[in-house]
Design a protein around this motif. Structure first.
Motif, PDB file in Angstrom:
ATOM      1  N   ASN A  31     -31.535 -54.821  56.401  1.00 56.51           N
ATOM      2  CA  ASN A  31     -31.644 -53.858  57.499  1.00 56.51           C
ATOM      3  C   ASN A  31     -30.284 -53.429  58.035  1.00 56.51           C
ATOM      4  O   ASN A  31     -30.024 -52.236  58.259  1.00 56.51           O
ATOM      5  CB  ASN A  31     -32.472 -54.443  58.644  1.00 56.51           C
ATOM      6  N   LYS A  32     -29.411 -54.389  58.246  1.00 48.17           N
ATOM      7  CA  LYS A  32     -28.114 -54.102  58.854  1.00 48.17           C
ATOM      8  C   LYS A  32     -27.281 -53.190  57.953  1.00 48.17           C
ATOM      9  O   LYS A  32     -26.690 -52.207  58.410  1.00 48.17           O
ATOM     10  CB  LYS A  32     -27.364 -55.403  59.124  1.00 48.17           C
ATOM     11  N   ALA A  33     -27.239 -53.517  56.669  1.00 44.63           N
ATOM     12  CA  ALA A  33     -26.421 -52.724  55.740  1.00 44.63           C
ATOM     13  C   ALA A  33     -26.949 -51.296  55.624  1.00 44.63           C
ATOM     14  O   ALA A  33     -26.168 -50.331  55.659  1.00 44.63           O
ATOM     15  CB  ALA A  33     -26.402 -53.389  54.363  1.00 44.63           C
ATOM     16  N   ILE A  34     -28.262 -51.137  55.505  1.00 46.29           N
ATOM     17  CA  ILE A  34     -28.833 -49.805  55.318  1.00 46.29           C
ATOM     18  C   ILE A  34     -28.693 -48.975  56.587  1.00 46.29           C
ATOM     19  O   ILE A  34     -28.361 -47.781  56.537  1.00 46.29           O
ATOM     20  CB  ILE A  34     -30.304 -49.897  54.889  1.00 46.29           C
ATOM     21  N   LEU A  35     -28.935 -49.599  57.756  1.00 43.03           N
ATOM     22  CA  LEU A  35     -28.797 -48.870  59.019  1.00 43.03           C
ATOM     23  C   LEU A  35     -27.348 -48.441  59.242  1.00 43.03           C
ATOM     24  O   LEU A  35     -27.079 -47.307  59.659  1.00 43.03           O
ATOM     25  CB  LEU A  35     -29.282 -49.737  60.184  1.00 43.03           C
ATOM     26  N   THR A  36     -26.412 -49.332  58.946  1.00 46.22           N
ATOM     27  CA  THR A  36     -24.990 -48.990  59.080  1.00 46.22           C
ATOM     28  C   THR A  36     -24.625 -47.838  58.158  1.00 46.22           C
ATOM     29  O   THR A  36     -23.902 -46.905  58.544  1.00 46.22           O
ATOM     30  CB  THR A  36     -24.110 -50.215  58.758  1.00 46.22           C
ATOM     31  N   THR A  37     -25.127 -47.882  56.935  1.00 40.66           N
ATOM     32  CA  THR A  37     -24.844 -46.820  55.962  1.00 40.66           C
ATOM     33  C   THR A  37     -25.395 -45.479  56.445  1.00 40.66           C
ATOM     34  O   THR A  37     -24.723 -44.449  56.354  1.00 40.66           O
ATOM     35  CB  THR A  37     -25.460 -47.190  54.600  1.00 40.66           C
ATOM     36  N   LEU A  38     -26.621 -45.490  56.961  1.00 40.71           N
ATOM     37  CA  LEU A  38     -27.242 -44.256  57.443  1.00 40.71           C
ATOM     38  C   LEU A  38     -26.464 -43.673  58.620  1.00 40.71           C
ATOM     39  O   LEU A  38     -26.187 -42.458  58.656  1.00 40.71           O
ATOM     40  CB  LEU A  38     -28.694 -44.532  57.854  1.00 40.71           C
ATOM     41  N   ILE A  39     -26.096 -44.532  59.574  1.00 41.58           N
ATOM     42  CA  ILE A  39     -25.335 -44.058  60.738  1.00 41.58           C
ATOM     43  C   ILE A  39     -23.982 -43.502  60.303  1.00 41.58           C
ATOM     44  O   ILE A  39     -23.529 -42.460  60.791  1.00 41.58           O
ATOM     45  CB  ILE A  39     -25.168 -45.196  61.763  1.00 41.58           C
ATOM     46  N   CYS A  40     -23.336 -44.199  59.369  1.00 40.63           N
ATOM     47  CA  CYS A  40     -22.039 -43.731  58.858  1.00 40.63           C
ATOM     48  C   CYS A  40     -22.165 -42.342  58.239  1.00 40.63           C
ATOM     49  O   CYS A  40     -21.304 -41.478  58.447  1.00 40.63           O
ATOM     50  CB  CYS A  40     -21.493 -44.719  57.816  1.00 40.63           C
ATOM     51  N   TYR A  41     -23.233 -42.141  57.476  1.00 39.06           N
ATOM     52  CA  TYR A  41     -23.407 -40.836  56.828  1.00 39.06           C
ATOM     53  C   TYR A  41     -23.618 -39.737  57.866  1.00 39.06           C
ATOM     54  O   TYR A  41     -22.995 -38.667  57.786  1.00 39.06           O
ATOM     55  CB  TYR A  41     -24.586 -40.854  55.856  1.00 39.06           C
TER      56      TYR A  41
END
Length: 493
Positions: free
Chosen positions: A423-433
């Motif tokens: 969850n943390k990695a995917i959410l961080t990736t989405l926010i970064c994008y």
């Protein structure tokens, strides 16, 4: 020693390359035609091309009656080649009759449809050609599934390549060699579809017979017709924003939006190739022991997200310069749609990974619920945002729809299986994008100096990529890199 998960990831990468070779050549045709057509046609004419292509895609789905799914479902349940030939021939004949009826209806209503979609009855011939191309394509799709079922993958991929090359060559010949103008594009589409159908028939002629079966037809209808709405939802997500743009902003806006979407093909192509490679390979992992299976799906989603988000941000960063090189000035504002269409493509294909919890439990209704939920969000947001943000509003609607799509699949997976993603990695990736895309878009629109603008965009790209890769790369790999750096720093110079 390479771990089992590492070996499987390597095998998936190999499949990605194999599927991508011919698929890449066929799909890139539209990209290479972008700088030619945008200079040959006005934004309204380019919008006309996109609207008729949109209509043709919908008609080909309807005309096929979802029979390709029926062939895929029943092909190997029949014991003999004669029975399979009877099934295929029956469905092809019915699809051909239905296609002829649809074409006749199109001829009768062509002026009215042209008046509604193109603002003038003069485009009636374009509508008729779109109906004809759809009829050819629908029949061809049924026979192409036969090639897939027989594992003749090279021929299956070659058909797409034949269509793309035929279409490009004929369109250039008609438009520039014969001076036909816009109608040459649609004539090329019809002839390319006819050539594709002819080659498909040659390669599947052994499945043609005069022994048609009403029983097989009834059985196929019972299976295929309920699937038709689920098949059409992909069209709704991909194309409905064009119709809303047409209603609010006119044909020219559709042409500009389509030009931006063509550039976004540079990321849509690799993610679609990944989806083709991942589909059959992901199914082979379902029966692994629980621990290995969970680790594999988790790492695939992490690596997929990290890799394609970084690639997407690269494209978004250089898109202003690339767009200006490829299209004339009247299309430049189409750049605003690129970040969101790129993000939508990445999100959509991630759903082919997050859906596996539902597939493990054999609850395929999850995909239908997620797809239609996303489509509803797409249409509603597009209607609300276009008056406020213009072209960008349509693209943001697509992005939000794909987020809803994959989020619902994710929740079904958590509810119905023991698969858990990072969850943390995917959410961080989405926010970064989202944040980085918005920042890059703002820099491109407000900083006047080309050099400073590009430098700031690349700096944003580098910072976001480091954050994304740090969260998505396997922790053991990160620890190994840290150890190597510490050892290097400890060595006296």
């Amino acid at each position: 020693m390479q771990t089992d998960t590492g070996r499987r990831l390597a095998e998936l990468g190999k499949d990605f390359f194999v599927y991508g070779l011919m698929a890449g050549l066929s799909r890139l045709t539209g990209f290479f035609l972008l700088p030619i057509f945008t200079r040959a046609f006005s934004v309204d004419q380019y919008g006309t091309i996109d609207i008729v292509v949109t209509l043709t895609a919908l008609l080909s789905i309807v005309a096929s009656l979802s029979f390709p799914s029926a062939v895929q479902r029943y092909f190997f349940t029949l014991d003999t080649d004669q029975d399979r030939a009877s099934l295929v021939s029956t469905l092809v004949v019915v699809a051909a009759i239905f296609g002829c009826g649809l074409l006749a209806l199109g001829i009768l209503l062509s002026r009215a449809i042209s008046n509604i979609l193109l603002g003038s009855p003069e485009g009636a011939i374009y509508i008729v050609l779109g109906f004809l191309a759809a009829a050819f394509t629908a029949i061809s799709r049924i026979l192409q599934i036969v090639l897939r079922m027989e594992r003749r993958i090279v021929r299956f991929n070659l058909l797409s390549l034949f269509y793309s090359l035929s279409y490009a060559g004929l369109a250039l010949f008609f438009v520039f060699g014969q001076g036909t103008g816009l109608i040459g594009v649609f004539l090329a589409s019809v002839l390319a579809a006819a050539i594709q159908l002819f080659v498909t028939i040659l390669w599947t002629h052994q499945f043609f017979t005069t022994k048609l079966s009403l029983q097989k037809l009834r059985r196929s209808f019972r299976y295929s017709l309920p699937l038709l709405p689920a098949v059409m939802v992909h069209w709704v997500n991909e194309q409905s924003n064009r119709l809303v743009l047409l209603t609010y902003l006119g044909l020219g806006s559709v042409g500009i939006f389509s030009a931006g979407a063509r550039l976004a093909l540079l990321i849509r192509l690799p993610v679609s190739i990944f989806q083709q490679a991942w589909g059959p390979y992901g199914m082979t992992v379902i029966n692994l022991p629980d621990k290995e299976r969970k680790q594999f799906y988790r790492q695939v989603l992490n690596y997929y997200s990290g890799l394609f988000v970084c690639l997407g941000l690269v494209l978004v960063s250089i898109a202003p310069e690339a767009f200006r090189l490829m299209v004339p000035p009247e299309y430049y504002q189409g750049y605003v749609v690129i970040p969101w269409i790129v993000g939508a493509a990445i999100l959509h294909t991630s759903g082919s990974i997050t859906v596996f919890g539902a597939l493990i439990q054999e609850k395929t209704i999850a995909n239908t619920i997620a797809a239609w939920s996303g489509a509803i969000v797409n249409v509603l947001l597009t209607i609300l945002l276009i008056p406020q943000f213009g072209l960008g509003g349509a693209a943001i609607g697509m992005f939000a729809a794909e987020f809803v799509f994959t989020f619902i699949l994710w929740n079904f997976t958590v509810r119905w299986s023991d698969l858990r993603f990072d969850n943390k990695a995917i959410l961080t990736t989405l926010i970064c994008y989202i944040v980085t895309s918005g920042l890059i878009l703002w820099i491109a629109q407000t900083v006047n100096s080309p050099f400073i603008s590009l430098s700031l965009r690349l700096a944003a790209l580098m910072g976001a990529s480091l954050v994304v890769l740090y969260h998505c790369v396997d922790r053991q790999a990160v620890d190994a890199i840290r150890t190597m750096i510490k050892r290097t720093n400890a060595v006296p110079v």
